[in-house]
Design an enzyme around this catalytic site. Structure first.
Site, short mmCIF file in Angstrom:
data_model
loop_
_atom_site.label_atom_id
_atom_site.label_comp_id
_atom_site.label_asym_id
_atom_site.label_seq_id
_atom_site.Cartn_x
_atom_site.Cartn_y
_atom_site.Cartn_z
N SER A 1 0.83 -1.21 0.00
CA SER A 1 0.00 0.00 0.00
C SER A 1 0.87 1.27 0.00
O SER A 1 1.71 1.41 -0.89
CB SER A 1 -0.94 -0.07 1.21
OG SER A 1 -1.96 0.85 1.09
N ASP B 1 -10.20 -3.07 -4.94
CA ASP B 1 -9.21 -2.15 -4.37
C ASP B 1 -9.26 -0.84 -5.15
O ASP B 1 -9.12 -0.85 -6.38
CB ASP B 1 -7.81 -2.80 -4.52
CG ASP B 1 -6.70 -1.95 -3.92
OD1 ASP B 1 -6.99 -0.85 -3.41
OD2 ASP B 1 -5.54 -2.39 -3.97
N HIS C 1 -8.08 -5.00 -0.91
CA HIS C 1 -7.00 -4.17 -0.39
C HIS C 1 -6.87 -4.36 1.12
O HIS C 1 -7.85 -4.28 1.85
CB HIS C 1 -7.26 -2.68 -0.68
CG HIS C 1 -6.08 -1.82 -0.33
ND1 HIS C 1 -5.07 -1.58 -1.22
CD2 HIS C 1 -5.71 -1.22 0.82
CE1 HIS C 1 -4.14 -0.84 -0.65
NE2 HIS C 1 -4.51 -0.60 0.60
#
Ligand SMILES: *[C@@H]1O[C@H](CO)[C@@H](O)[C@H](O)[C@H]1NC(C)=O
Ligand SMILES: *[C@@H]1O[C@H](CO)[C@@H](O)[C@H](O)[C@H]1NC(C)=O
Ligand SMILES: *[C@@H]1O[C@H](CO)[C@@H](O)[C@H](O)[C@H]1NC(C)=O
Length: 401
Positions: A189, A341, A371
């Site tokens: 991320s 995501d 995600h």
């Protein structure tokens, strides 16, 4: 009495989320995903409520929730785990115990959390890094960079680069028995963004360039220019990470001024003089057909922020914004993207751009991936998909590092 009413209120909201909020059809273990998703949505509602009541800032509540998961360094039969500092930056080292005839590969891991949350100490990260060290017989170094908003851009990046350079010194590699030709920089991320950026910057430095064999980016965020890519639109409300929470947190890396997240939510934060950068996010050029769904890219509204935030257009926050000749220098790359995501297209666009310039790259797209799923591969809310993502990452490292 008031507290009881509040508790009941949140309990009913939780139930309502559980029952009514739709989740995508192909999701494995749908009820567990519902519970995690409802928990995350309620947490951000509580965070907003607490902020509005003047009790604490939005992000402070989320920081507390993340801290609850912190672990101490605990060695096991295979791995010695040590917390120490490189310079004054905290790191956790995972050192395999078994005897080895040859030097080991080394992996530097940078955690996610939108620059404002998280730590290598969190149980899910600790467990993933331990697993990586064990399965690969590798030395893993996880680092804790300074967090926003107390430490704005580029503090996090500076800390990551410092730790990487510190680790890459010959004497340090030797101390930990690490092979200088088998080193990888990883992140998930926003940690993926930091890893991607650090890799770009270090490619210009001959002292370090040759020591970085690979980079692995797990559902990375690589741009802040356009927050209405097809995936930002499709997964605006999650599951797990919503567009609003992501933007709200990520903006803290630049400023605490509430105007910025509002402007970014409207996708009207790019000023006239940065218009030339839209070519890097023009997904008509970079997304595979199936994700475009017959739509074409249109330029966002040109913005006029009253205050300028230089970092906003900086490739040190958005590693996608560098030109092809800079991308060309990057090492062997692994990118993992998840379908569910908002950052899916960030990853997909980066993959296309790296492929176009000939960087050797492996891309895994997880059709039922969500995600943040790697944060749910430990008890109590153990999601199979989380473990599957981690295993994909480890298998790639095993075959390529
Ligand atoms: C140690 O490694 C062995 C062999 O890979 C494995 O079976 C065992 O589960 C590991 N122990 C822990 C605590 O991970
Ligand atoms: C995006 O790329 C497409 C395909 O190359 C092109 O036709 C279009 O004009 C571009 N859009 C913008 C806004 O630059
Ligand atoms: C790419 O960007 C770098 C750094 O901004 C610059 O020095 C270089 O001239 C650019 N190359 C091309 C081909 O535009």
């Amino acid at each position: 009495m008031r507290n009881k009413i509040l508790c009941f209120g949140f309990f009913f909201m939780f139930l309502a989320y559980l029952i009514y909020v739709p989740i995508p059809e192909n999701i494995e273990e749908p009820w567990k995903v519902r519970i995690v998703d409802a928990g995350m949505k309620i947490s951000s509602l509580v965070a907003i409520l607490l902020e509005n009541m003047g009790l604490m800032k939005f992000e402070e509540f989320l920081v507390i929730l993340a801290r609850v998961q912190d672990t101490r360094p605990v060695s096991d039969e295979n791995i010695t785990v040590i917390d120490t500092d490189f310079g004054d930056i905290p790191v956790r080292l995972y050192l395999p115990k078994r005897k080895s005839q040859r030097q080991r590969p080394g992996i530097i891991f940078i955690h996610g959390g939108a620059y404002a949350l998280g730590s290598f100490k969190m149980l899910p990260y600790d467990s993933m890094n331990r697993r990586t060290a064990n399965k690969l017989d590798a030395v893993v170094i996880a680092l804790d960079y300074r967090l926003a908003p107390q430490h704005p851009f580029p503090a996090a990046l500076e800390d990551c680069i410092f730790v990487i350079k510190f680790f890459l010194q010959d004497k340090v590699l030797e101390k930990y028995g690490v092979d200088p030709t088998r080193i990888c920089i990883s992140g998930d991320s926003s940690g993926g963004s930091l890893a991607a950026t650090a890799n770009q910057l270090l490619q210009d430095d001959p002292e370090y360039k040759n020591k970085i064999k690979a980079q692995t980016l797990l559902y990375p965020k690589v741009q802040t220019l356009d927050t209405l890519t097809p995936s930002y639109r499709e997964y605006e409300h999650g599951p797990f990470l919503s567009r609003k929470v992501a933007i709200r947190l990520a903006c803290l890396y630049l400023t605490e001024d509430k105007q910025l997240p509002k402007t970014v939510m409207r996708n009207a934060h790019v000023p006239q003089e940065s218009r030339h950068l839209f070519k890097f996010v023009n997904w008509s050029d970079f997304l595979p057909e199936k994700y475009k769904k017959n739509r074409v890219y249109t330029e966002p509204i040109i913005g006029k922020l009253t205050e300028s935030h230089p970092g906003l257009m900086d490739s040190k926050i958005s590693p996608l914004l560098v030109n092809d000749s800079q991308l060309q220098k990057l090492p062997l790359t692994y990118v993992l993207t998840c379908e569910h995501d908002i950052l899916r297209d960030d990853g997909l666009i980066y993959v296309t751009r790296l492929r176009n310039v000939g960087v050797p790259i492996t891309h895994d797209h997880i059709e039922d991936g969500i995600h943040g799923a790697i944060l749910f591969a430990t008890e109590p809310l153990y999601l199979q998909v989380g473990l599957r993502l981690i295993d994909k990452y480890i298998i790639w490292l095993k075959e390529n590092l």
